[in-house]
Design an enzyme around this catalytic site. Structure first.
Site, PDB file in Angstrom:
ATOM      1  N   ARG A   1       0.828  -1.218   0.000  1.00  0.00           N
ATOM      2  CA  ARG A   1       0.000   0.000   0.000  1.00  0.00           C
ATOM      3  C   ARG A   1       0.857   1.260   0.000  1.00  0.00           C
ATOM      4  O   ARG A   1       0.360   2.356  -0.165  1.00  0.00           O
ATOM      5  CB  ARG A   1      -0.918   0.022   1.234  1.00  0.00           C
ATOM      6  CG  ARG A   1      -1.961  -1.079   1.289  1.00  0.00           C
ATOM      7  CD  ARG A   1      -2.519  -1.250   2.690  1.00  0.00           C
ATOM      8  NE  ARG A   1      -3.241  -0.087   3.165  1.00  0.00           N
ATOM      9  CZ  ARG A   1      -4.564   0.082   2.998  1.00  0.00           C
ATOM     10  NH1 ARG A   1      -5.252  -0.845   2.363  1.00  0.00           N
ATOM     11  NH2 ARG A   1      -5.181   1.136   3.450  1.00  0.00           N
TER      12      ARG A   1
ATOM     13  N   HIS B   1      -2.909  20.744 -41.565  1.00  0.00           N
ATOM     14  CA  HIS B   1      -1.555  21.249 -41.847  1.00  0.00           C
ATOM     15  C   HIS B   1      -0.557  20.112 -41.973  1.00  0.00           C
ATOM     16  O   HIS B   1       0.653  20.332 -41.888  1.00  0.00           O
ATOM     17  CB  HIS B   1      -1.152  22.223 -40.743  1.00  0.00           C
ATOM     18  CG  HIS B   1      -2.050  23.425 -40.682  1.00  0.00           C
ATOM     19  ND1 HIS B   1      -1.994  24.469 -41.584  1.00  0.00           N
ATOM     20  CD2 HIS B   1      -3.089  23.701 -39.862  1.00  0.00           C
ATOM     21  CE1 HIS B   1      -2.930  25.355 -41.299  1.00  0.00           C
ATOM     22  NE2 HIS B   1      -3.615  24.923 -40.266  1.00  0.00           N
TER      23      HIS B   1
ATOM     24  N   LYS C   1       7.703   3.590 -12.654  1.00  0.00           N
ATOM     25  CA  LYS C   1       6.697   4.442 -12.009  1.00  0.00           C
ATOM     26  C   LYS C   1       7.250   5.842 -11.769  1.00  0.00           C
ATOM     27  O   LYS C   1       6.546   6.826 -11.849  1.00  0.00           O
ATOM     28  CB  LYS C   1       6.248   3.825 -10.681  1.00  0.00           C
ATOM     29  CG  LYS C   1       5.151   4.625  -9.966  1.00  0.00           C
ATOM     30  CD  LYS C   1       3.910   4.778 -10.811  1.00  0.00           C
ATOM     31  CE  LYS C   1       2.856   5.661 -10.171  1.00  0.00           C
ATOM     32  NZ  LYS C   1       1.784   6.044 -11.133  1.00  0.00           N
TER      33      LYS C   1
HETATM   34  C1  AGP Z   1       1.833   8.692 -16.758  1.00  0.00           C
HETATM   35  O1  AGP Z   1       0.871   7.642 -16.836  1.00  0.00           O
HETATM   36  C2  AGP Z   1       3.239   8.183 -16.722  1.00  0.00           C
HETATM   37  N1  AGP Z   1       3.381   7.216 -15.697  1.00  0.00           N
HETATM   38  C3  AGP Z   1       4.276   9.296 -16.712  1.00  0.00           C
HETATM   39  O2  AGP Z   1       4.037  10.123 -17.821  1.00  0.00           O
HETATM   40  C4  AGP Z   1       4.322  10.207 -15.467  1.00  0.00           C
HETATM   41  O3  AGP Z   1       3.171  11.019 -15.435  1.00  0.00           O
HETATM   42  C5  AGP Z   1       5.575  11.091 -15.586  1.00  0.00           C
HETATM   43  O4  AGP Z   1       6.701  10.256 -15.606  1.00  0.00           O
HETATM   44  C6  AGP Z   1       5.703  12.092 -14.426  1.00  0.00           C
HETATM   45  O5  AGP Z   1       5.849  11.401 -13.237  1.00  0.00           O
HETATM   46  P1  AGP Z   1       5.691  12.230 -11.862  1.00  0.00           P
HETATM   47  O6  AGP Z   1       4.298  12.780 -11.862  1.00  0.00           O
HETATM   48  O7  AGP Z   1       5.921  11.234 -10.770  1.00  0.00           O
HETATM   49  O8  AGP Z   1       6.711  13.327 -11.863  1.00  0.00           O
END
Ligand code: AGP
Length: 608
Positions: free
Chosen positions: A27, A504, A603
């Site tokens: 979690r 365009h 992530k």
């Molecule tokens: C979005 O689904 C992606 N996982 C990725 O674009 C993410 O939003 C981006 O890497 C920014 O991450 P952050 O918000 O943790 O800075």
């Protein structure tokens, strides 16, 4: 979200608590702790950091003897991750211990009242108020004392409490945060969610808001919100552990999409009080706010897409220019920054390398910085001058959903707060916006409640090779996010185009059968977008239109239609993105992809 576990029975509690907390680690948390009753006193062991450190400190619980205890993994909201801010919290006398999941919105006045009455506090948390409130409300009976204490609380909570005066008992109560009671053989449990106790029992009671449970090793007594005892029905869990960690959903992404109404509620509700927008004690100097002449929003990926919607909100209300930059561009383009500018960094993880670099670039030029972040105590949260948290809870799936929608909500809150300080929104306008923001979570719940049409459309298009998103104004910003959601988990090539830009160049790619997803939720530019739909249909495109619920005309120009309820221009994107999230999810699932962990992605992008 925090994780709670409690045990009362014949066995040593600490090893059982540790094992359950390990199963709650998914979690997300930043600190952990346990309280166990031993020799009629409550012993607490807690610390910042990974759970293994707590296990090492207590020799896997052997150094914390006792057969009744509560445990907690903390996802910080109020107060940085630290020893003192970790749970469990003791009351001033040490007679009560509390673990809590949720947000107490009125903890500040309660804390002031308790301090005035001589109670002492060691932490910056909202939760510590509850442990002293237990002492203040003491009725000589643990369950009754808990009932009396929660009457003072506003906000969300799942609570487990111990009293040194009732050494074999645990009392528990919830409101808006999940809490389950587990029934064993001569032992009983409380827990935040089912996976943590599946190895101990599969017979559980799902607590409802306002119900109180009193547990001892042999008996569980339930009280209704009026304090009357009642018999509660249990049920037998036949899930496997993996399914249970996802709350019964197949993927974390679906669980997190469905958590969006709660995440929006948690993010919005504590920031609006009696028609005034208050941002967690964000002490912005009123004169500086009035002198504010430009805002730079800087972020990556979906956070950047949220920032584009923030531009629309801020320019619309403040009447000052707002730049939105991708962080990896901002940091190298020698941005022109002045003392009367504000740089807003948006980041779910708070650890994105390019966004951190952009923050440091801005700070190096002496410009005030404000972070909109989900992870408390993350680098961006710690280094920005001001931080406005999105209280979405941990987001496990790589593709952000609740992180993105709560970012847009936070930008709406920031806009109203700044406009309020600059006298640019009347009392009536502020109350209107408050009412709309309070309606937003329920409206999101309505949109998320019916997946049938989205699933049908995903089954039609999941094997397409090229999918185009088009829109104008806020619908173009939305199409960027819809396209990213789709491509990052389905691996289908997708791109977003300003609808007016197709002719365009890009329209040369449109051929018979090409899927074009046309977003027409913004009332002002909808007619123009309809013309663009006709342009691509004339070249054989199949058009899936996303529009407002009463837009009948769109039926005549689109092959398929998805509809969202109308809330208001400024907040509509938070609703309109939901069907696009679901579409991406079902297309990816139909392609058999790893929806939660798509290939090549992380992530948090902590490298340049
Ligand atoms: C979005 O689904 C992606 N996982 C990725 O674009 C993410 O939003 C981006 O890497 C920014 O991450 P952050 O918000 O943790 O800075």
């Amino acid at each position: 979200m925090c994780g709670i576990i409690g045990y009362t029975g014949p066995r040593q509690a600490a090893p059982i608590l540790l094992d359950a907390l390990k199963k709650l680690e998914y979690r997300g948390y930043d600190s952990a702790g346990m309280a166990v009753i031993s020799l009629d006193a409550i012993q607490v062991r807690k610390m910042r950091g990974r759970l293994q450190l707590l296990a090492n400190m207590t020799r896997d619980g052997r150094d914390l003897p006792g057969t009744v205890g509560i445990g907690h993994t903390r996802w910080a909201t109020h107060g940085e991750p630290s020893y003192y801010n970790s749970h469990p919290h003791l009351s001033s006398s040490g007679r009560f211990a509390v673990v809590h999941n949720g947000i107490i919105e009125n903890y500040r006045p309660l804390k002031d009242m308790l301090i005035a009455k001589g109670y002492t506090f060691l932490s910056a948390t909202d939760t510590e108020v509850i442990s002293n409130l237990m002492e203040y409300c003491d009725q000589g009976d643990l369950a009754r004392t808990l009932m009396a204490a929660v009457k003072h609380l506003q906000g969300s909570y799942a609570l487990g409490v111990l009293s040194a005066d009732e050494p074999d008992r645990i009392a528990a109560v919830r409101r808006d945060s999940p809490l389950i009671v587990g029934r064993g053989e001569g032992e009983n449990f409380i827990v935040s969610d089912i996976p943590a106790i599946l190895s101990l029992t599969r017979d559980v009671y799902l607590m409802k808001d306002g119900e109180v449970a009193l547990l001892d090793p042999e008996k569980i007594t339930f009280f209704d919100p009026y304090g009357e005892q009642f018999d509660k029905e249990s049920f037998h869990v036949d899930w496997d552990v993996s399914a249970a960690e996802k709350g019964g959903y197949e993927h974390f992404m679906m669980k997190e999409m469905m958590e969006q109404p709660t995440a929006l509620r948690e993010t919005i509700r504590p920031r609006i009080k009696d028609g005034r927008f208050v941002l967690d004690g964000l002490q912005l100097d009123p004169d500086w706010v009035k002198s504010l002449s430009m805002v730079h929003i800087v972020a990556c990926g979906s956070a950047y897409h949220a920032g584009r919607l923030g531009k629309n909100l801020l320019e619309g209300r403040l009447g000052i220019p707002v730049d939105v930059d991708i962080a990896s561009e901002f940091r190298y383009r020698q941005p022109i920054l002045k003392p009367e500018h504000l740089v807003v960094i948006i980041s779910q993880s708070g650890e994105t390398a390019d966004s951190i670099a952009a923050l440091r670039e801005a700070k190096g030029k002496g410009v005030k910085t404000l972070a909109i972040v989900n992870v408390v105590g993350s680098t961006i949260a710690r280094e920005a001058d001001y931080t406005l948290y999105t209280w979405a809870g941990p987001e496990i799936a790589v593709a952000t959903t609740k992180g993105y929608t709560t970012q847009v909500a936070a930008l709406a809150l920031l806009t109203c707060c700044l406009a309020q300080e600059r006298g640019q929104m009347s009392g009536e306008e502020l109350q209107q916006m408050e009412a709309l923001l309070m309606k937003l979570p329920d409206a999101a719940e309505e949109v998320l409640s019916d997946h049938k049409e989205v699933q049908r459309l995903a089954s039609l298009f999941f094997n397409h090779k090229d999918i185009f998103f088009i829109g104008r104004g806020i619908d173009y910003s939305l199409s960027l996010e819809g396209s990213l959601k789709l491509k990052e988990i389905s691996y289908i090539h997708s791109e977003a185009q300003p609808a007016g830009e197709l002719k365009h160049g890009t329209i040369s790619l449109i051929q018979p059968g090409t899927l074009v997803i046309a977003l027409a939720t913004g009332k002002r530019l909808r007619d123009k977008t309809i013309s663009n739909i006709q342009e691509v249909r004339a070249r054989g495109a199949v058009v899936l239109a996303l529009c407002l619920e009463h837009d009948e005309e769109i039926e005549s120009v689109a092959d398929h239609v998805l509809r969202v309820p109308f809330l208001c221009e400024e907040l509509e994107p938070i609703l309109a993105i939901l069907p696009l999230q679901l579409f991406a999810y079902y297309v990816a699932a139909l392609n058999g992809n790893d929806v939660d962990k798509p290939r090549n992605l992380a992530k948090s992008v902590t490298v340049e």
